[in-house]
Design a protein around this motif. Sequence first.
Motif, PDB file in Angstrom:
ATOM      1  N   LEU A  80      -1.393   2.974  -6.230  1.00  0.00           N
ATOM      2  CA  LEU A  80      -1.819   3.815  -5.119  1.00  0.00           C
ATOM      3  C   LEU A  80      -0.924   3.606  -3.903  1.00  0.00           C
ATOM      4  O   LEU A  80      -0.584   4.556  -3.183  1.00  0.00           O
ATOM      5  CB  LEU A  80      -3.270   3.502  -4.787  1.00  0.00           C
ATOM      6  N   ARG A  81      -0.523   2.379  -3.698  1.00  0.00           N
ATOM      7  CA  ARG A  81       0.388   2.054  -2.584  1.00  0.00           C
ATOM      8  C   ARG A  81       1.742   2.734  -2.771  1.00  0.00           C
ATOM      9  O   ARG A  81       2.307   3.295  -1.831  1.00  0.00           O
ATOM     10  CB  ARG A  81       0.541   0.535  -2.517  1.00  0.00           C
ATOM     11  N   GLU A  82       2.258   2.707  -4.000  1.00  0.00           N
ATOM     12  CA  GLU A  82       3.538   3.360  -4.283  1.00  0.00           C
ATOM     13  C   GLU A  82       3.431   4.868  -4.051  1.00  0.00           C
ATOM     14  O   GLU A  82       4.351   5.488  -3.498  1.00  0.00           O
ATOM     15  CB  GLU A  82       3.965   3.085  -5.725  1.00  0.00           C
ATOM     16  N   ALA A  83       2.322   5.455  -4.475  1.00  0.00           N
ATOM     17  CA  ALA A  83       2.139   6.896  -4.287  1.00  0.00           C
ATOM     18  C   ALA A  83       2.095   7.239  -2.805  1.00  0.00           C
ATOM     19  O   ALA A  83       2.665   8.246  -2.369  1.00  0.00           O
ATOM     20  CB  ALA A  83       0.859   7.354  -4.979  1.00  0.00           C
ATOM     21  N   ALA A  84       1.420   6.414  -2.016  1.00  0.00           N
ATOM     22  CA  ALA A  84       1.312   6.672  -0.585  1.00  0.00           C
ATOM     23  C   ALA A  84       2.671   6.605   0.093  1.00  0.00           C
ATOM     24  O   ALA A  84       2.930   7.348   1.049  1.00  0.00           O
ATOM     25  CB  ALA A  84       0.361   5.669   0.057  1.00  0.00           C
ATOM     26  N   TYR A  85       3.555   5.734  -0.399  1.00  0.00           N
ATOM     27  CA  TYR A  85       4.885   5.596   0.195  1.00  0.00           C
ATOM     28  C   TYR A  85       5.893   6.564  -0.415  1.00  0.00           C
ATOM     29  O   TYR A  85       7.070   6.495  -0.123  1.00  0.00           O
ATOM     30  CB  TYR A  85       5.378   4.155   0.014  1.00  0.00           C
ATOM     31  N   GLY A  86       5.420   7.457  -1.281  1.00  0.00           N
ATOM     32  CA  GLY A  86       6.280   8.516  -1.794  1.00  0.00           C
ATOM     33  C   GLY A  86       7.037   8.186  -3.054  1.00  0.00           C
ATOM     34  O   GLY A  86       7.922   8.939  -3.457  1.00  0.00           O
ATOM     35  N   ASN A  87       6.691   7.089  -3.725  1.00  0.00           N
ATOM     36  CA  ASN A  87       7.394   6.679  -4.940  1.00  0.00           C
ATOM     37  C   ASN A  87       6.573   7.113  -6.159  1.00  0.00           C
ATOM     38  O   ASN A  87       5.871   6.318  -6.779  1.00  0.00           O
ATOM     39  CB  ASN A  87       7.614   5.166  -4.945  1.00  0.00           C
ATOM     40  N   ALA A  88       6.677   8.391  -6.498  1.00  0.00           N
ATOM     41  CA  ALA A  88       5.803   8.972  -7.518  1.00  0.00           C
ATOM     42  C   ALA A  88       6.007   8.356  -8.897  1.00  0.00           C
ATOM     43  O   ALA A  88       5.037   8.089  -9.617  1.00  0.00           O
ATOM     44  CB  ALA A  88       6.019  10.486  -7.580  1.00  0.00           C
ATOM     45  N   ALA A  89       7.249   8.130  -9.303  1.00  0.00           N
ATOM     46  CA  ALA A  89       7.507   7.593 -10.648  1.00  0.00           C
ATOM     47  C   ALA A  89       6.900   6.207 -10.803  1.00  0.00           C
ATOM     48  O   ALA A  89       6.241   5.902 -11.810  1.00  0.00           O
ATOM     49  CB  ALA A  89       9.014   7.553 -10.912  1.00  0.00           C
ATOM     50  N   GLU A  90       7.110   5.344  -9.800  1.00  0.00           N
ATOM     51  CA  GLU A  90       6.545   3.994  -9.855  1.00  0.00           C
ATOM     52  C   GLU A  90       5.018   4.036  -9.856  1.00  0.00           C
ATOM     53  O   GLU A  90       4.359   3.256 -10.535  1.00  0.00           O
ATOM     54  CB  GLU A  90       7.041   3.158  -8.677  1.00  0.00           C
TER      55      GLU A  90
END
Length: 321
Positions: A80-90
């Motif tokens: 969820l943290r990665e998605a919030a920071y814009g790192n969709a693949a991770e």
Amino acid sequence: MHQILYVMAFLGADSPAMTEEQSWFADQPEENFGLELASDTEAYGGHLSQARELTKRAMDSAIRAESKETGATWQAHAALREAAYGNAAEARQSAAEALKLAPTSQGVESEAGLAFAMAGDTARAEPLAQDLGKRFPLDRLWLPAIQAQLALDRKNPPSALNALQVTSPVELAGISVGSIPSCLYHVYIRGEAYLAGGQGNAAAAEFQKILDHSGIVWNCWTGALAQFGRGACQRLTVENFAGSGCRRRPRPCARRIQRFRHPLERRRPRPRHPHPEGSQSGVREVAVSALRAFRLPRHMRAGLLPSACSGHPIECACDQS
């Protein structure tokens, strides 16, 4: 108790006390909780590489302690943290791995579903939301947040706001986010919905709500991005006052964000295009342009970052990652 002492030190800008509490967790059965706290702190300051490594260690520690669900929770939280920071693949990869570890866990499924939605993977987010709705029909925090984010993916801010109405009476209640009482995800998404709908003042009030309740948000990423969100609201208010309106003209920084694989980790000279074409989430759009002006909390400047970064802490943090 040591978790709470760590967070009190974080909120009180006491780096030595944070280090002291962190050292207590070493070689303890609860070591994974300390590692996850440290991971959230690193991510709060934009150190995503260090945060990922600490999350991995927290997962391994939890599994060694025979708690796969706890390890999966840390993985889903990181997704969820990665998605919030814009790192969709991770984000998609971490969410999928978390579901493999604990497929029946409500907390893991909820965070993974929201991570998929924030990463734009509606094909995997919608089935998870439907399953959560069947298994936990009385859920008034997680499920509405996922539904609202899916509405934002469909570029339907009014529908997102409507889905979040049910959360208002209980939005400050406890919600399982690993060891954190609540990241106020639903409040953050409501702020983004208002921002996407061009309601800058209403969005600012939601982001401010997160900042005003740091005692339950702790060192969650929502506390960091809420500060960027306020900047986006100020920009939107100025544009609307000038008569441009966010619906007629895309907000600045869209192209800048697209050029950054990890917008909070990398630094490049800013382009001289004041109003580029294209648009992304309001908070993530303003993140890059706000990096140089944004100041980390005092405790992030004192102790957690090298002294060489004292002049431009966020830039040094990004370079290190």
